[in-house]
Scaffold this motif. Structure first.
Motif, PDB file in Angstrom:
ATOM      1  N   GLY A  40       0.817  -1.213   0.000  1.00  0.00           N
ATOM      2  CA  GLY A  40       0.000   0.000   0.000  1.00  0.00           C
ATOM      3  C   GLY A  40       0.851   1.264   0.000  1.00  0.00           C
ATOM      4  N   ALA A  41       1.986   1.192   0.680  1.00  0.00           N
ATOM      5  CA  ALA A  41       2.857   2.360   0.773  1.00  0.00           C
ATOM      6  C   ALA A  41       3.628   2.593  -0.523  1.00  0.00           C
ATOM      7  N   GLU A  42       4.083   1.497  -1.106  1.00  0.00           N
ATOM      8  CA  GLU A  42       4.956   1.611  -2.286  1.00  0.00           C
ATOM      9  C   GLU A  42       4.150   1.719  -3.584  1.00  0.00           C
ATOM     10  N   TYR A  43       2.971   1.092  -3.613  1.00  0.00           N
ATOM     11  CA  TYR A  43       2.131   1.099  -4.827  1.00  0.00           C
ATOM     12  C   TYR A  43       0.714   1.556  -4.466  1.00  0.00           C
ATOM     13  N   VAL A  61      -2.861   0.581  -6.298  1.00  0.00           N
ATOM     14  CA  VAL A  61      -2.725  -0.613  -7.140  1.00  0.00           C
ATOM     15  C   VAL A  61      -3.379  -1.792  -6.403  1.00  0.00           C
ATOM     16  N   ALA A  62      -4.342  -2.434  -7.065  1.00  0.00           N
ATOM     17  CA  ALA A  62      -5.121  -3.488  -6.397  1.00  0.00           C
ATOM     18  C   ALA A  62      -4.277  -4.731  -6.113  1.00  0.00           C
ATOM     19  N   VAL A  63      -4.649  -5.403  -5.040  1.00  0.00           N
ATOM     20  CA  VAL A  63      -4.016  -6.679  -4.672  1.00  0.00           C
ATOM     21  C   VAL A  63      -4.875  -7.809  -5.259  1.00  0.00           C
ATOM     22  N   CYS A  64      -4.255  -8.726  -5.990  1.00  0.00           N
ATOM     23  CA  CYS A  64      -4.988  -9.861  -6.581  1.00  0.00           C
ATOM     24  C   CYS A  64      -4.945 -11.076  -5.663  1.00  0.00           C
ATOM     25  N   ALA A  65      -3.807 -11.295  -5.019  1.00  0.00           N
ATOM     26  CA  ALA A  65      -3.646 -12.527  -4.235  1.00  0.00           C
ATOM     27  C   ALA A  65      -2.559 -12.335  -3.190  1.00  0.00           C
ATOM     28  N   ILE A  66      -2.669 -13.154  -2.140  1.00  0.00           N
ATOM     29  CA  ILE A  66      -1.593 -13.199  -1.132  1.00  0.00           C
ATOM     30  C   ILE A  66      -1.305 -14.671  -0.834  1.00  0.00           C
ATOM     31  N   ARG A  95     -11.474  -1.822  -0.507  1.00  0.00           N
ATOM     32  CA  ARG A  95     -10.889  -0.622  -1.128  1.00  0.00           C
ATOM     33  C   ARG A  95     -10.819  -0.735  -2.631  1.00  0.00           C
ATOM     34  N   SER A  96     -10.421  -1.908  -3.110  1.00  0.00           N
ATOM     35  CA  SER A  96     -10.198  -2.051  -4.558  1.00  0.00           C
ATOM     36  C   SER A  96     -11.408  -2.669  -5.263  1.00  0.00           C
ATOM     37  N   ARG A  97     -12.412  -3.037  -4.477  1.00  0.00           N
ATOM     38  CA  ARG A  97     -13.622  -3.677  -5.025  1.00  0.00           C
ATOM     39  C   ARG A  97     -13.280  -4.891  -5.878  1.00  0.00           C
ATOM     40  N   ARG A  98     -12.309  -5.644  -5.435  1.00  0.00           N
ATOM     41  CA  ARG A  98     -12.027  -6.916  -6.114  1.00  0.00           C
ATOM     42  C   ARG A  98     -11.527  -7.937  -5.097  1.00  0.00           C
ATOM     43  N   PRO A  99     -11.853  -9.214  -5.316  1.00  0.00           N
ATOM     44  CA  PRO A  99     -11.466 -10.225  -4.330  1.00  0.00           C
ATOM     45  C   PRO A  99      -9.952 -10.429  -4.267  1.00  0.00           C
ATOM     46  N   VAL A 100      -9.483 -10.738  -3.091  1.00  0.00           N
ATOM     47  CA  VAL A 100      -8.073 -11.109  -2.916  1.00  0.00           C
ATOM     48  C   VAL A 100      -8.039 -12.612  -2.662  1.00  0.00           C
TER      49      VAL A 100
END
Ligand code: THU
Length: 158
Positions: A82-85, A88-93, A123-128
């Protein structure tokens, strides 16, 4: 009275079955365990976050003699992303852990990390997607929200 049953759908892959697109992510989480600072628990956790721009950001647990001051691998990786990008949405962890005996078969995010994952999705309205990386198997949950049933979020305050 009626009963409500909540279900969580988990896909279980053997290591060789994991779709190619997630192989690098899982490997990154496993490698990230080596950078953990975990002198107190000796439980080394690695997390790897895949962003929508293809970048993989990693993190690991960072402990402290004042125990609550430490932070889990998942939140280190998510907050760094979150700090660096920003935006930009997160897709997976992917998450993996090592004890002194080796890689553990199943590691699941703690409640606080689930709450942060939930907000990441909102926040990104997409599943992680959440990948729990064991030595033999990888457990995949399609959306972090399903790891936190009956969750509290900003929707509850509006
Ligand atoms: N930990 C994580 O980093 N992620 C998890 O999902 C569970 C626990 C860390 C916190 C602490 O440094 C150590 O593992 C033992 O609880």
């Amino acid at each position: 009275m009626k009963e409500v049953i909540l279900e969580t759908n988990i896909k279980v892959y053997s290591v060789t079955e994991l779709p190619d697109e997630f192989e690098k992510l899982a490997q990154s989480a496993i490698s990230a365990t080596s950078g953990a600072y975990a002198p107190y628990s000796k439980f080394r956790v690695g997390a790897a976050v895949l962003l929508e721009n293809g970048v993989i950001v990693t993190g690991n647990n960072q402990e402290n003699a004042a125990y609550p001051s430490g932070l889990c691998a998942e939140r280190v990786a998510l907050f760094y992303a979150g700090a660096e990008y920003p935006g930009v949405a997160v897709c997976a962890i992917a998450v993996a852990a090592q004890t002194e005996e080796g890689q553990v078969e199943m590691i699941t995010p703690c409640g606080a990390c689930r709450q942060v994952l939930l907000e990441t999705e909102i926040r990104s309205r997409r599943p992680v997607k959440v990948l729990l990386c064991g030595l033999m198997q990888i457990y995949m949950i399609e959306s972090a929200a399903s790891l936190l049933p009956l969750s509290f979020s900003s929707f509850d305050t509006h």
